[in-house]
Enzyme design. Structure first.
Site, PDB file in Angstrom:
ATOM      1  N   ASP A   1       0.850  -1.190   0.000  1.00 12.10           N
ATOM      2  CA  ASP A   1       0.000   0.000   0.000  1.00 12.10           C
ATOM      3  C   ASP A   1       0.886   1.242   0.000  1.00 12.10           C
ATOM      4  O   ASP A   1       2.079   1.177   0.278  1.00 12.10           O
ATOM      5  CB  ASP A   1      -0.946   0.005   1.198  1.00 12.10           C
ATOM      6  CG  ASP A   1      -0.223  -0.042   2.538  1.00 12.10           C
ATOM      7  OD1 ASP A   1       0.771  -0.783   2.655  1.00 12.10           O
ATOM      8  OD2 ASP A   1      -0.641   0.662   3.469  1.00 12.10           O
TER       9      ASP A   1
ATOM     10  N   GLU B   1      -0.033  -1.121   5.832  1.00 13.14           N
ATOM     11  CA  GLU B   1       1.095  -0.605   6.613  1.00 13.14           C
ATOM     12  C   GLU B   1       1.025   0.905   6.774  1.00 13.14           C
ATOM     13  O   GLU B   1       1.301   1.439   7.840  1.00 13.14           O
ATOM     14  CB  GLU B   1       2.416  -1.014   5.944  1.00 13.14           C
ATOM     15  CG  GLU B   1       3.651  -0.688   6.766  1.00 13.14           C
ATOM     16  CD  GLU B   1       4.237   0.688   6.511  1.00 13.14           C
ATOM     17  OE1 GLU B   1       5.104   1.107   7.300  1.00 13.14           O
ATOM     18  OE2 GLU B   1       3.836   1.361   5.545  1.00 13.14           O
TER      19      GLU B   1
END
Length: 155
Positions: free
Chosen positions: A36, A101
């Site tokens: 991400d 994350e």
């Protein structure tokens, strides 16, 4: 999933757990990475669309190319190279690849607690979430600071 105060449920993206090799004579190394990214707009200073991987003069530009899609892909490419050359894997591989994350790894701790069997034979963990020191020198994290693990029970 993540539940908001108003009761709305937001599904979290899946975490990929993968493994290759179960040779008891070899160490098992678990590689962590995330795919991400933080939001970005072209007006933030990008010369190209940040979400379209673009090659310019042999360099790749795109959101997350170094943090952290590139490092995740590097481990996958390493495994692919060993297989293409028909070389024995030097270790057993395990992978944890997540997509939250940048938002604090929401849901990861619960998954790890529920998946203890997956980690039961892991000898080493490599956190592959680093910047490059220069165009030719990747960073190698050999320790972390500021991490603390503990349990507190209040009665």
């Amino acid at each position: 999933s993540l539940q908001f105060l108003d009761g709305e449920d937001l599904p979290l993206p899946p975490v990929i757990l993968g493994e290759l090799g179960k040779d008891p004579q070899k160490a098992t190394v678990c590689f962590y990475g995330h795919v991400d990214v933080q939001p970005a707009k072209k007006e933030d200073g990008w010369k190209t669309d940040p979400y379209t991987l673009t090659e310019i003069n042999g360099n790749l530009y795109g959101r997350g190319a170094t943090d952290n899609k590139g490092p995740v892909l590097a481990w996958i490419n390493a495994v692919e190279t060993f297989r293409a050359l028909k070389l024995a894997m030097p270790v057993n591989f395990k992978f944890v690849i997540e997509g939250m994350e940048e938002a604090g790894s929401l849901g990861l701790e619960k998954l790890l607690e529920e998946s203890q069997y997956f980690f039961s034979d892991v000898d080493y963990i490599v956190i592959s979430d680093n910047l490059w020191l220069s165009n030719k020198k990747p960073a190698l994290t050999y320790g972390s600071r500021g991490n603390a693990c503990f349990c507190v029970e209040v009665k």
